[in-house]
Enzyme design. Sequence first.
Site, short mmCIF file in Angstrom:
data_model
loop_
_atom_site.label_atom_id
_atom_site.label_comp_id
_atom_site.label_asym_id
_atom_site.label_seq_id
_atom_site.Cartn_x
_atom_site.Cartn_y
_atom_site.Cartn_z
CB CYS A 155 -0.91 0.02 1.23
SG CYS A 155 -1.87 -1.48 1.47
CB ILE B 272 -1.86 -8.56 -0.65
CG1 ILE B 272 -1.29 -7.48 -1.57
CG2 ILE B 272 -1.05 -9.84 -0.73
CD1 ILE B 272 -1.20 -7.87 -3.02
CB ILE C 213 13.71 -8.14 -18.59
CG1 ILE C 213 12.35 -7.69 -18.10
CG2 ILE C 213 14.34 -7.06 -19.45
CD1 ILE C 213 11.37 -7.28 -19.17
CB SER D 104 12.63 -10.21 -6.47
OG SER D 104 13.17 -9.77 -5.24
#
Length: 631
Positions: free
Chosen positions: A2, A53, A291, A363
């Site tokens: 948030c 979430i 990517i 990640s």
Amino acid sequence: MCGIAGIFHLDTPKPVDPARVRTMIDAIAHRGPDGEGIWTAPGVGLGHRRLSIIDLAGGDQPMMSADGRLVVVFNGEIYNYRELRVDLERWGAEFRTHSDTEVILHGWRRWGADCLDRFTGMFAFALFDAEQQSLFLARDRLGVKPLFYTELSDGAVLFGSELKALLAHPRLRRAPDLSAVEDFLGLGYVPDDACMVAGVKKLPAGHHLTLRRRHPLPQPRRWWDVVFTADAKGSVRDLEVQLADHMRRAVRSRMVADVPLGAFLSGGVDSSSVVALMAEASRTAVETCSIGFDVPDLDETAHARLVAERFATHHREWIVSPDDFGLIDTLVGAFDEPFADASALPTYRVCELAREKVTVALSGDGADEALAGYRRHRFFVAENRARALFSTQMRERVFGALGRAYPKADWAPRPLRAKTTFQALARSPEEAYARAMGFTSPEMRARLFTPEAMQALGGHRAEARIEQAMREAPAADWLGRAQYADLKIWLPGDILTKVDRTSMAVGLEAREPLLDHGLVQFQASLPMAMRLRGGQGKWLMKHAMRSYLPEEILHRTKMGFVTPIAQWFRGPLAGEAERIARGAALAATGWFRPDELARVAHEHRSGRSDHGRLLWQLLMLDKSLTRLFGV
């Protein structure tokens, strides 16, 4: 995940206009596209933007305790909230929601500020206690979630998840801080103990701050620190098992969500390890995305694809090209302060790609800092071995002379670029490492700055904070001191800022399981040889993941998230280099020498020197100054 913002009057509890709080949270609406909330009382106003979430129906904020005493706004996730809830219910707490936010309210009531020690997660929150007439601000241990604050001339304190929330308040005076410009040029980012807007501060990672009515603004207090003890005992096999268990628990705890979840996958050992452990814990295929670049030497998509096939993930890719340079204005708007790490561009793209399918993405960030995975760690350890062979006086005389005499050869193969090594050996360990962590050298900065700017800086140096952190580090060896500086300065200032701003810009929650504080502290307890051995960083982690990942992933040369900006500034972006040469906002400040700006651009375009990173840095600074101050 948030965005939060608010106002607290230190002196007289003046009425807070809800419209002012709304303006502040509207400035960070991208952080919470699913809802908003505002609460005000005499002398205080809290605002919240929500990205739903957990407990989608019942987790709205600001959240108030049943008796009205406590009100909280919270950005982040408490991963162990279920276990804490059980403990708090045994104590007598009565819950009205299934959210982790309510655990903060009951945890504060039971433990006060000590509740932070019990939270596992990433967070920045503000909690108003009506009984104590106080506002408690806290930030997680490693600085995953940001929190800015400042005091206005009328005694009001503003706070917010991003600088733009504070800038939305009409009474905040916008004046640039030249020392922060020096910090940015030296480091490539504005660190947590500085801000481009004079008078604005960032709550440091692992700190909290208590504002009390009729008391002056205090200094933040540290509530957590990492200690590199290097005293872990056990065989290599025992430590491997312990490390894998820590990693497994960290990944699984971050897979708790009531929305679609996936992972970033670069093809490196860190993100590949996270995906492997996610696949192990998941009954369905993991969503992954990568990517790539149109420059083959920098493209990692083949390695990412290999991992995706091994674990049967749903995998997608995006190729970054010079056309993506159009994102620069988007990035400047997302970061507010100048940010020179060009990997922000592909990070933004991978966040966009992930958001098409998921709301939460895991990640692999954090392992390089905690387990000595950067090339600079290997060089630093090797240099220290060489330093030990000579006295300080001998090093300064011999290597100093060699460093001055040896030619600078950016064009040469890396083993032949000895000038930097000689110069490093002539310096103390902390001075050498501070330079290795840097972006633009002190010598180059001195050439770019005008004499007036240098005088105004009064000797302030970007590297000084790194040197001090290393000297004061709770570490048993020099490698630990270097890693401590990484975790305290580089990680929150560069890596976590990059991931937070780019993910939040597209309404995506990024989670970093390899920054679980229990995992980080375990890694810091490992002997140096378990972190770095035979010139190989993350040594124990690679051993622990052998049963999951192929050798070509575990032991390939680390590439990192590199953007081919040097090539771009000599090709499709040459016009931007010319614009920098003409000065634009940089020259208007009076801080920079136009002739030196032009020289940098010319040398790069001609191929005489590689100034790609510096040109990108100057361009980001130019645009940020214009956006922040209208320069």
